[in-house]
Scaffold this active site. Structure first.
Site, PDB file in Angstrom:
ATOM      1  N   PRO A  22     -30.640 106.260  62.383  1.00 54.48           N
ATOM      2  CA  PRO A  22     -30.982 105.049  61.653  1.00 54.48           C
ATOM      3  C   PRO A  22     -30.086 103.851  61.963  1.00 54.48           C
ATOM      4  O   PRO A  22     -28.876 104.000  62.142  1.00 54.48           O
ATOM      5  CB  PRO A  22     -30.832 105.456  60.180  1.00 54.48           C
ATOM      6  CG  PRO A  22     -30.013 106.695  60.196  1.00 54.48           C
ATOM      7  CD  PRO A  22     -30.299 107.377  61.499  1.00 54.48           C
ATOM      8  N   ASN A  23     -30.744 102.716  62.051  1.00 54.74           N
ATOM      9  CA  ASN A  23     -30.111 101.396  62.235  1.00 54.74           C
ATOM     10  C   ASN A  23     -29.587 101.170  63.654  1.00 54.74           C
ATOM     11  O   ASN A  23     -29.153 100.062  63.981  1.00 54.74           O
ATOM     12  CB  ASN A  23     -28.985 101.169  61.212  1.00 54.74           C
ATOM     13  CG  ASN A  23     -29.500 101.255  59.793  1.00 54.74           C
ATOM     14  OD1 ASN A  23     -30.457 100.568  59.456  1.00 54.74           O
ATOM     15  ND2 ASN A  23     -28.908 102.102  58.980  1.00 54.74           N
ATOM     16  N   ARG A  30     -26.517  94.181  65.096  1.00 56.36           N
ATOM     17  CA  ARG A  30     -25.950  94.742  63.862  1.00 56.36           C
ATOM     18  C   ARG A  30     -24.423  94.745  63.935  1.00 56.36           C
ATOM     19  O   ARG A  30     -23.847  95.323  64.866  1.00 56.36           O
ATOM     20  CB  ARG A  30     -26.453  96.179  63.744  1.00 56.36           C
ATOM     21  CG  ARG A  30     -25.795  96.982  62.677  1.00 56.36           C
ATOM     22  CD  ARG A  30     -26.070  98.480  62.875  1.00 56.36           C
ATOM     23  NE  ARG A  30     -25.526  99.229  61.775  1.00 56.36           N
ATOM     24  CZ  ARG A  30     -25.339 100.546  61.794  1.00 56.36           C
ATOM     25  NH1 ARG A  30     -25.672 101.245  62.860  1.00 56.36           N
ATOM     26  NH2 ARG A  30     -24.830 101.152  60.763  1.00 56.36           N
ATOM     27  N   TYR A  35     -19.994  97.289  66.399  1.00 56.50           N
ATOM     28  CA  TYR A  35     -20.852  98.010  67.341  1.00 56.50           C
ATOM     29  C   TYR A  35     -21.094  97.261  68.658  1.00 56.50           C
ATOM     30  O   TYR A  35     -21.794  97.764  69.530  1.00 56.50           O
ATOM     31  CB  TYR A  35     -22.200  98.333  66.674  1.00 56.50           C
ATOM     32  CG  TYR A  35     -22.056  99.204  65.446  1.00 56.50           C
ATOM     33  CD1 TYR A  35     -21.644 100.528  65.565  1.00 56.50           C
ATOM     34  CD2 TYR A  35     -22.309  98.712  64.165  1.00 56.50           C
ATOM     35  CE1 TYR A  35     -21.496 101.343  64.443  1.00 56.50           C
ATOM     36  CE2 TYR A  35     -22.164  99.516  63.037  1.00 56.50           C
ATOM     37  CZ  TYR A  35     -21.756 100.824  63.191  1.00 56.50           C
ATOM     38  OH  TYR A  35     -21.601 101.627  62.079  1.00 56.50           O
ATOM     39  N   ASN A  84     -26.443 110.571  68.355  1.00 54.94           N
ATOM     40  CA  ASN A  84     -25.759 109.741  67.375  1.00 54.94           C
ATOM     41  C   ASN A  84     -26.690 109.656  66.167  1.00 54.94           C
ATOM     42  O   ASN A  84     -27.656 108.889  66.170  1.00 54.94           O
ATOM     43  CB  ASN A  84     -25.459 108.351  67.940  1.00 54.94           C
ATOM     44  CG  ASN A  84     -24.660 107.502  66.957  1.00 54.94           C
ATOM     45  OD1 ASN A  84     -24.520 107.860  65.780  1.00 54.94           O
ATOM     46  ND2 ASN A  84     -24.155 106.369  67.420  1.00 54.94           N
ATOM     47  N   ALA A  87     -25.915 107.193  60.091  1.00 53.32           N
ATOM     48  CA  ALA A  87     -25.491 107.555  58.729  1.00 53.32           C
ATOM     49  C   ALA A  87     -25.930 108.964  58.338  1.00 53.32           C
ATOM     50  O   ALA A  87     -25.291 109.602  57.487  1.00 53.32           O
ATOM     51  CB  ALA A  87     -26.035 106.538  57.736  1.00 53.32           C
ATOM     52  N   GLU A 108     -22.149 115.182  70.058  1.00 50.10           N
ATOM     53  CA  GLU A 108     -22.202 114.174  68.981  1.00 50.10           C
ATOM     54  C   GLU A 108     -21.418 112.946  69.431  1.00 50.10           C
ATOM     55  O   GLU A 108     -20.269 113.073  69.884  1.00 50.10           O
ATOM     56  CB  GLU A 108     -21.580 114.777  67.712  1.00 50.10           C
ATOM     57  CG  GLU A 108     -21.485 113.795  66.560  1.00 50.10           C
ATOM     58  CD  GLU A 108     -20.847 114.438  65.315  1.00 50.10           C
ATOM     59  OE1 GLU A 108     -20.534 115.642  65.338  1.00 50.10           O
ATOM     60  OE2 GLU A 108     -20.652 113.690  64.333  1.00 50.10           O
ATOM     61  N   HIS A 110     -20.269 108.878  68.354  1.00 49.52           N
ATOM     62  CA  HIS A 110     -20.225 107.732  67.446  1.00 49.52           C
ATOM     63  C   HIS A 110     -19.587 106.565  68.174  1.00 49.52           C
ATOM     64  O   HIS A 110     -18.529 106.729  68.811  1.00 49.52           O
ATOM     65  CB  HIS A 110     -19.449 108.054  66.164  1.00 49.52           C
ATOM     66  CG  HIS A 110     -20.118 109.134  65.393  1.00 49.52           C
ATOM     67  ND1 HIS A 110     -21.273 108.915  64.678  1.00 49.52           N
ATOM     68  CD2 HIS A 110     -19.837 110.455  65.274  1.00 49.52           C
ATOM     69  CE1 HIS A 110     -21.664 110.052  64.146  1.00 49.52           C
ATOM     70  NE2 HIS A 110     -20.823 111.001  64.495  1.00 49.52           N
ATOM     71  N   ARG A 117     -12.562 104.387  59.345  1.00 51.32           N
ATOM     72  CA  ARG A 117     -13.445 103.636  58.452  1.00 51.32           C
ATOM     73  C   ARG A 117     -13.501 104.307  57.069  1.00 51.32           C
ATOM     74  O   ARG A 117     -12.632 105.109  56.747  1.00 51.32           O
ATOM     75  CB  ARG A 117     -14.830 103.525  59.106  1.00 51.32           C
ATOM     76  CG  ARG A 117     -14.766 102.812  60.459  1.00 51.32           C
ATOM     77  CD  ARG A 117     -16.132 102.683  61.107  1.00 51.32           C
ATOM     78  NE  ARG A 117     -17.020 101.837  60.310  1.00 51.32           N
ATOM     79  CZ  ARG A 117     -18.339 101.752  60.539  1.00 51.32           C
ATOM     80  NH1 ARG A 117     -18.902 102.462  61.522  1.00 51.32           N
ATOM     81  NH2 ARG A 117     -19.093 100.973  59.782  1.00 51.32           N
TER      82      ARG A 117
HETATM   83  C1  DQA Z   1     -22.146 105.477  63.690  1.00 53.38           C
HETATM   84  C2  DQA Z   1     -21.154 105.659  62.535  1.00 53.38           C
HETATM   85  C3  DQA Z   1     -21.895 105.951  61.242  1.00 53.38           C
HETATM   86  O1  DQA Z   1     -20.970 106.120  60.193  1.00 53.38           O
HETATM   87  C4  DQA Z   1     -22.812 104.802  60.893  1.00 53.38           C
HETATM   88  O2  DQA Z   1     -23.555 105.089  59.727  1.00 53.38           O
HETATM   89  C5  DQA Z   1     -23.720 104.437  62.017  1.00 53.38           C
HETATM   90  C6  DQA Z   1     -23.177 104.400  63.365  1.00 53.38           C
HETATM   91  C7  DQA Z   1     -21.428 105.058  64.986  1.00 53.38           C
HETATM   92  O3  DQA Z   1     -22.048 105.178  66.031  1.00 53.38           O
HETATM   93  O4  DQA Z   1     -20.287 104.596  64.959  1.00 53.38           O
HETATM   94  O5  DQA Z   1     -24.864 104.068  61.821  1.00 53.38           O
HETATM   95  O6  DQA Z   1     -22.789 106.691  63.933  1.00 53.38           O
END
Ligand code: DQA
Length: 152
Positions: A22-23, A30, A35, A84, A87, A108, A110, A117
């Site tokens: 998501p996102n 964003r 990011y 990835n 959230a 995985e 990020h 954070r």
């Molecule tokens: C994320 C870190 C997550 O905590 C966050 O909700 C994201 C992006 C990252 O790539 O740093 O959406 O996965």
């Protein structure tokens, strides 16, 4: 002509899925301070150019069940998955279970350093069943994951 003496070699390309949660469709727009300014489409193009010997599939969804379905779909045939889960990493037992259920190794990733954070980002339901974890290297983390598959 008798061609029985000719040998044909077929080199199957390595198949990797990059799966964003998501996102992450908003990358580049964003929270750029966290990011970065690059869209994932642009980044993916550069990866494809650099690693012409890899067959990349890209999938992004904001829906938990669709992410699980995609893991099931490719998780018994692809060579690797770079996940990835955004959230959902911190909330989804279902995605964690799916990573455990499939056979394809999952890395995985990020983009941000989640340990730097909010505390709720420090726990991952994916990590326990991931083949490896790459955190905090920006978009470069996806390339590091690609390289880890090439070396294994
Ligand atoms: C994320 C870190 C997550 O905590 C966050 O909700 C994201 C992006 C990252 O790539 O740093 O959406 O996965």
């Amino acid at each position: 002509m008798d061609i029985s003496c000719l040998k044909f070699y077929f080199f199957a390309l390595m198949e990797l899925l990059i799966l964003n949660g998501p996102n992450l469709n908003l990358l580049g727009r964003r929270e750029p301070e966290t990011y970065g300014n690059t869209s994932f489409d642009d980044y993916l193009e550069s990866l494809k150019k650099k690693y012409g010997n890899i067959d990349f599939t890209y999938y992004q969804s904001n829906i938990e069940g669709e992410i699980i379905d995609k893991l099931h779909e490719v998780g018994f045939s692809y060579d690797g998955i770079i996940l990835n889960a955004g959230a959902y990493t911190h909330t989804s037992i279902g995605i964690g279970d799916a990573v455990k259920a499939i056979e394809t190794p999952t890395i995985e990733v990020h983009i941000s350093n989640v340990y730097n954070r909010e505390e709720y980002r420090h726990h991952s339901y994916v990590s326990k069943n991931a083949a490896g974890i790459i955190v905090g290297f920006g978009l470069k983390g996806y390339e590091l994951a690609v390289q880890s598959f090439l070396k294994s």
